[in-house]
Design an enzyme around this catalytic site. Sequence first.
Site, mmCIF file in Angstrom:
data_model
loop_
_atom_site.group_PDB
_atom_site.id
_atom_site.type_symbol
_atom_site.label_atom_id
_atom_site.label_comp_id
_atom_site.label_asym_id
_atom_site.label_seq_id
_atom_site.Cartn_x
_atom_site.Cartn_y
_atom_site.Cartn_z
ATOM 1 N N SER A 70 0.834 -1.209 0.000
ATOM 2 C CA SER A 70 0.000 0.000 0.000
ATOM 3 C C SER A 70 0.866 1.257 0.000
ATOM 4 O O SER A 70 1.986 1.251 0.507
ATOM 5 C CB SER A 70 -0.906 0.019 1.231
ATOM 6 O OG SER A 70 -1.651 -1.174 1.326
HETATM 7 N N1 SAH Z 1 -0.975 -3.585 3.513
HETATM 8 C C1 SAH Z 1 -0.535 -4.629 2.610
HETATM 9 C C2 SAH Z 1 -1.480 -4.666 1.435
HETATM 10 C C3 SAH Z 1 -1.273 -5.788 0.495
HETATM 11 S S1 SAH Z 1 -2.428 -5.814 -0.819
HETATM 12 C C4 SAH Z 1 0.864 -4.275 2.156
HETATM 13 O O1 SAH Z 1 1.201 -3.092 2.217
HETATM 14 O O2 SAH Z 1 1.613 -5.153 1.731
HETATM 15 C C5 SAH Z 1 -3.814 -6.594 -0.082
HETATM 16 C C6 SAH Z 1 -3.617 -7.987 0.416
HETATM 17 O O3 SAH Z 1 -4.912 -8.517 0.716
HETATM 18 C C7 SAH Z 1 -3.003 -8.961 -0.587
HETATM 19 O O4 SAH Z 1 -1.874 -9.524 -0.030
HETATM 20 C C8 SAH Z 1 -4.101 -10.003 -0.830
HETATM 21 O O5 SAH Z 1 -3.610 -11.310 -1.029
HETATM 22 C C9 SAH Z 1 -4.890 -9.905 0.466
HETATM 23 N N2 SAH Z 1 -6.261 -10.403 0.380
HETATM 24 C C10 SAH Z 1 -7.177 -10.264 -0.621
HETATM 25 N N3 SAH Z 1 -8.327 -10.885 -0.303
HETATM 26 C C11 SAH Z 1 -8.143 -11.428 0.941
HETATM 27 C C12 SAH Z 1 -8.959 -12.210 1.811
HETATM 28 N N4 SAH Z 1 -10.204 -12.571 1.484
HETATM 29 N N5 SAH Z 1 -8.431 -12.592 2.986
HETATM 30 C C13 SAH Z 1 -7.167 -12.253 3.360
HETATM 31 N N6 SAH Z 1 -6.347 -11.517 2.571
HETATM 32 C C14 SAH Z 1 -6.827 -11.112 1.381
#
Ligand code: SAH
Length: 224
Positions: A70
């Site tokens: 993010s």
């Molecule tokens: N704050 C994190 C954001 C990663 S992007 C960072 O800065 O790295 C969002 C994440 O949500 C991804 O890793 C994706 O795999 C996860 N995600 C999507 N749907 C999900 C779900 N149903 N349960 C858990 N994680 C999920």
Amino acid sequence: MTPLQLQGIGMTSQRTRDRLVGRLIEQGIKNPDVLAVMADTPRHIFVDEALSHRAYEDTSLPIGFGQTISRPYIVAKMTELLLKTGPLESVLEIGTGCGYQTLVLSQVAKRIHSVERIEGLQKKARQRLSLLRVNNVRFKHADGNWGWPEEGPFDAILSAAAPETIPKELTLQLNIGGRLIIPVGIGDDQQLTLVTRTEDGFKKEILEAVKFVPMLSGTKAIKG
Ligand code: SAH
């Protein structure tokens, strides 16, 4: 909580991080605890070495598995919104990703529970945080649509993935007065939404347009 002791890791980027904090202030982030944590948290160790020179730009970057880290602004903004009502004991994070937001949260709340559906990402995030000696985070490889009921209710829930509609299970895992911050919508049409649990129901506020990866269902055991 005291800012993370970096013990050498990432201190070379302190000046770059201070510039990032300057930009966060310009963008309206005010909470001094959030700004201090953003100044102390090494973002470059969460991205591939080839991209580490871009780690302090206010942009999302690829972290593998088709996902992105993010933007610092959104990490700071969501953290600030959760802290608005005072100190936090327990926080549930949906979408651990690379673990950067998790590390930020671990410095402003007592206990963090973080759920990720892609096993490879979750494993790497867990390794990074253990290397940094962070010991107030528990990880779970699961579908975050269902929250983590055994560990709830929580003071705050933060989702880094956007569902089409707010999962009811998540709202039910909030304490009274607890806050859920979550992007809601499809594709480019997403709104950052704040749900507060009150004595007699839920209060919903739409905050700003955002762009997150979609919240998917089920889990994936992709090795990484
Ligand atoms: N704050 C994190 C954001 C990663 S992007 C960072 O800065 O790295 C969002 C994440 O949500 C991804 O890793 C994706 O795999 C996860 N995600 C999507 N749907 C999900 C779900 N149903 N349960 C858990 N994680 C999920």
